[in-house]
Structures are given as C-alpha cells and as structure tokens.
Design an enzyme around this catalytic site. Structure first.
Site, mmCIF file in Angstrom:
data_model
loop_
_atom_site.group_PDB
_atom_site.id
_atom_site.type_symbol
_atom_site.label_atom_id
_atom_site.label_comp_id
_atom_site.label_asym_id
_atom_site.label_seq_id
_atom_site.Cartn_x
_atom_site.Cartn_y
_atom_site.Cartn_z
ATOM 1 N N PHE A 72 0.851 -1.186 0.000
ATOM 2 C CA PHE A 72 0.000 0.000 0.000
ATOM 3 C C PHE A 72 0.885 1.233 0.000
ATOM 4 C CE2 PHE A 72 -2.401 3.516 1.772
ATOM 5 C CZ PHE A 72 -3.533 3.478 0.982
ATOM 6 N N ASP A 114 9.294 2.796 1.804
ATOM 7 C CA ASP A 114 8.100 3.483 2.294
ATOM 8 C C ASP A 114 7.981 3.172 3.787
ATOM 9 O OD1 ASP A 114 5.554 4.159 3.117
ATOM 10 O OD2 ASP A 114 4.564 3.533 1.263
ATOM 11 N N LYS A 137 2.459 9.761 8.400
ATOM 12 C CA LYS A 137 1.665 9.318 9.556
ATOM 13 C C LYS A 137 2.074 9.915 10.918
ATOM 14 C CE LYS A 137 -1.030 5.660 7.763
ATOM 15 N NZ LYS A 137 -0.654 4.946 6.544
HETATM 16 C C1 LIG Z 1 -0.866 5.294 5.086
HETATM 17 C C2 LIG Z 1 0.179 4.874 4.138
HETATM 18 C C3 LIG Z 1 0.391 5.585 2.939
HETATM 19 C C4 LIG Z 1 -0.470 6.738 2.489
HETATM 20 O O1 LIG Z 1 -0.444 7.813 3.364
HETATM 21 P P1 LIG Z 1 -1.571 8.962 3.220
HETATM 22 O O2 LIG Z 1 -1.146 9.979 4.249
HETATM 23 O O3 LIG Z 1 -2.885 8.328 3.546
HETATM 24 O O4 LIG Z 1 -1.526 9.469 1.856
HETATM 25 C C5 LIG Z 1 1.428 5.164 2.126
HETATM 26 N N1 LIG Z 1 2.201 4.121 2.451
HETATM 27 C C6 LIG Z 1 2.027 3.420 3.603
HETATM 28 C C7 LIG Z 1 2.931 2.276 3.923
HETATM 29 C C8 LIG Z 1 0.997 3.763 4.472
HETATM 30 O O5 LIG Z 1 0.791 3.050 5.577
#
Ligand SMILES: *Cc1c(COP(=O)(O)O)cnc(C)c1O
Length: 395
Positions: free
Chosen positions: A131, A219, A248
């Site tokens: 994700f 990420d 986050k």
């Molecule tokens: C939450 C998340 C995102 C996206 O972040 P947003 O602030 O919702 O755009 C991308 N990568 C990972 C691993 C995430 O947990």
C-alpha cells in the site's frame, strides 16, 4: 441531497461513533463513553492524544506564524530536515502533507534518476499486497486491486513482483531492456496485513540495488518514527535506503509528510521541478519537531520494543494454541493477529467494548497502539482483546 443523508462523499464507511476529545491512549465519544485507542488514528498519534508538548508547540506557532509558502526560507523546515536526516541517515528532505505525496515525490525522483541515465521509459519494481497511497501514481504502485478498480487507466512505469521474493527480481534482471531504475517497498507491509519479510530481505534488496545501480526506495510511512522499535524499520536490518518516505506519526496528527534522500538521489530535483503550497509550513514543522523531541526524550523506540514484546507474549500465551488463530506477527508496537476466518466483525464488537482496533486483509486484527502505553495498559489490552476474539470465534 440525493439518497445520502450526508453532504460528504461516500468514499468512507465510518463506524457509528463520533469522538469529542482524547487524552493519552483514551478517546471519549459524544455520549461520554471512554475508549482504549489501540490504533492511534492508523499509526498517527504515537504520542497519544492531546500530548502537552505537541499542543503547546502548535499553539505557540499558531500565535506566531502559520504559513508563508516555500517562496521564502522557513526556519522550522530547515531544523526538521536536519533532525530527520540525522535520525534516518539521509542527506536532504522534501516536505509535503501526506504519505501519498511523499511517495509521489519518491516516484518522481526515481523517474528523474532514470532520465539522467538516459532511460526514457523508467520502471519501478513494486510488490504484491503493498500500500502506497491513493493518488494515481501511488494507487498504481499499490498491490491491491480494490484500491485500483475503476480508476483505470493506471499509470505506466511499474512492474509488480511478489513481496519477500528475491528470485522474482532476479527474473526481471535477466530480461533485456527491463528499464528498471528503482525498487519501492515497505519494510513491513501495514495495510497488506502486517507482513514481515525474511530477515535478510531488505539487505538483499540493498545488494541488488547496488549491483544494478537502482535506487532503493523504502516506504516507512507506517513503520517509521519508532513504531517498530527503531526510528525506522530498515534499521533492524542495518539497511539505508536511497530514498525514504515518512508521514503518519511525523506530526502526531498534524498533516505532514517527508521524502528523504541520500547518495545518488540527493541532487535530482532542481528549482522548479517539484513543490507544494503547504508542504513543510511553520505549523506542521513545529508539530513534527515537538513530536520528535518527545520521542527522543522518552526513548519511544526502546519503549516500543519493550511494550511490543509484552503485548506479543501476552497475546501469544492466551491465543496461540487456539485452532482459529493462524499466526501472531509483530515488530515493536505494530502487531497483527491472523485468524483462519474473516474477522472484520471484530471491529464493531471491540468498539462496543470500548476498544479501537482495525482488521486488514480480511482476517488480520491489526494493533498500532500509541507508543506511550504503559505495562498496565498493555495488560488491559491483552485481557480485553483476547476475551473478544475468543467470544467471537468460539460462539
Ligand atoms: C498510510 C500509508 C500511505 C499513504 O499515506 P496517506 O497519508 O494516507 O496518503 C502510504 N504508504 C504506507 C505504507 C501507508 O501506511
């Protein structure tokens, strides 16, 4: 107003609760009922709710200067960039307002890197069950059809392989003209179900990227900022990425994201290449600086390891031998309990019991409690959650 009872679009399906305030690990709804927050607004409020140091930094900054734009120097942004780079072993930073935007910046850097190498059609390797966000590029990078369906045409420039599968990448290397310039992965997959790769996966990715002169993009949006027991999850494997994304927990609830770079990725953006009106404004950076300071002072990386072990061991002791429990996986305070059956119903059952949890990938209960939890909180969480799971699966 159509058939909907709300002026909001229908892209969310919120639970039937509205919170009025929070303090530490607790939230209270508009009827005054108290909840144990074991999700932290999806790994955001790692210092808990209404943390005094963050609240004070926000108030002070709001009374001084909220926004000026990136047409001018921003002192707090420079301070935050330095702090983050020191913690992440990176060299420079770009600030934005969300995780998806941080990944967009990373993807744009990878494409610039490719063009610099005269690769006109650069490809980025991404993985199944990943994700990376909801913008067009990041939903294309995401390994979940539900996130993509209906939004075609997707973006070109991504090649998908199975997560935790080095051989799949070797197969791509063997192909002529693959045009790969980078690999983008999560050190631990969050939304995909708390999937922890083999111990040497990240270091093998690092070696492959070095040998092929690809960028390793990690990420760390969910895994970063002490969540897994280190400042960044890749530090468990002693791996340093070329590009790392954070969001986050960075502002403990104030929207802010960052794309960090080192080595070949450091000087790819030139003036005018990329930008954001709000990105890294004084308010967001002040909140992030205060968040980092508390994390450092309270050694929340070590706390996450300690409390994470306690949580894992406690849940393991009660649940591991149950036939409906497939697996309990965790690193620090990022934990998944995989059931043999669909368990989405557990979210509303827990809510009624005053406990906020999440279920991902259909059958995995996910816990992301604030990193400030005490041992007593953890005992309470183990007791309540295991009781709910046993009642759910045994009746
Ligand atoms: C939450 C998340 C995102 C996206 O972040 P947003 O602030 O919702 O755009 C991308 N990568 C990972 C691993 C995430 O947990």
């Amino acid at each position: 107003m159509g058939t909907s009872t709300s002026y909001l679009m229908n892209n969310y399906a919120p639970l039937p609760v509205t919170f009025s305030h929070g303090k530490g690990i607790y939230l209270w709804d508009t009827d005054g009922k108290q909840y144990f927050d074991a999700l932290s607004g999806i790994a955001v409020c790692s210092l808990g709710h209404s943390h005094p140091a963050v609240s004070e930094a926000i108030c002070q900054q709001a009374n001084t200067l909220l926004h000026t734009s990136n047409l001018y120097h921003i002192k707090q942004q420079q301070q935050l960039a330095k702090k983050l780079c020191q913690l992440a072993q990176m060299d420079n930073a770009f600030f934005c307002n969300s995780g998806a935007e941080a990944n967009e910046a990373a993807i744009k850097l990878a494409r610039l890197y490719g063009h610099k190498k005269n690769i006109q059609n650069p490809q980025i390797i991404v993985t199944s069950n990943s994700f990376h966000g909801r913008t067009l590029a990041t939903l294309t990078a995401t390994g979940n059809r539900k996130v993509q369906a209906g939004f075609e045409p997707l973006m070109p420039g991504f090649i998908r392989v199975d997560y935790n599968d080095i051989n799949a990448i070797n197969t791509i290397i063997a192909q002529p003209n693959h045009n790969v310039v980078a690999i983008l992965v999560e050190p631990i997959q969050g939304e995909g179900g708390v999937n922890i790769p083999d111990e040497n996966y990240l270091s093998q990715l690092r070696q492959l990227c070095d040998a092929q002169q690809w960028l390793l993009i990690l990420d760390e949006i969910q895994t970063g900022m002490c969540r897994t027991g280190k400042w960044f999850a890749a530090q468990h494997s002693n791996v340093v990425a070329d590009i790392m994304t954070v969001a986050k927990a960075l502002g403990n609830g104030v929207p802010i994201g960052a794309c960090l770079a080192t080595r070949e990725a450091v000087q790819l953006f030139q003036a005018g290449n990329h930008g954001s009106t709000f990105g890294g404004n004084p308010l967001a950076c002040s909140a992030a600086l205060a968040t980092i300071e508390v994390m450092q002072e309270e050694k929340l990386d070590q706390q996450a390891t300690l409390r994470g072990k306690q949580l894992h061991q406690g849940l393991h002791a009660v649940l591991a031998d149950k036939p409906y429990i497939r697996n309990i996986r965790s690193q620090g305070l990022m934990l998944g309990i995989e059931l043999t059956q669909n368990s989405t119903e557990l979210v509303s059952i827990a809510l009624q019991e005053g406990l906020l949890i999440n279920v991902t990938a259909g059958n995995t209960v996910r816990l992301l409690p604030p990193l400030i939890v005490t041992d007593t909180h953890i005992e309470q969480l183990i007791e309540t959650l295991s009781r709910i799971i046993m009642q759910f699966a045994e009746h």
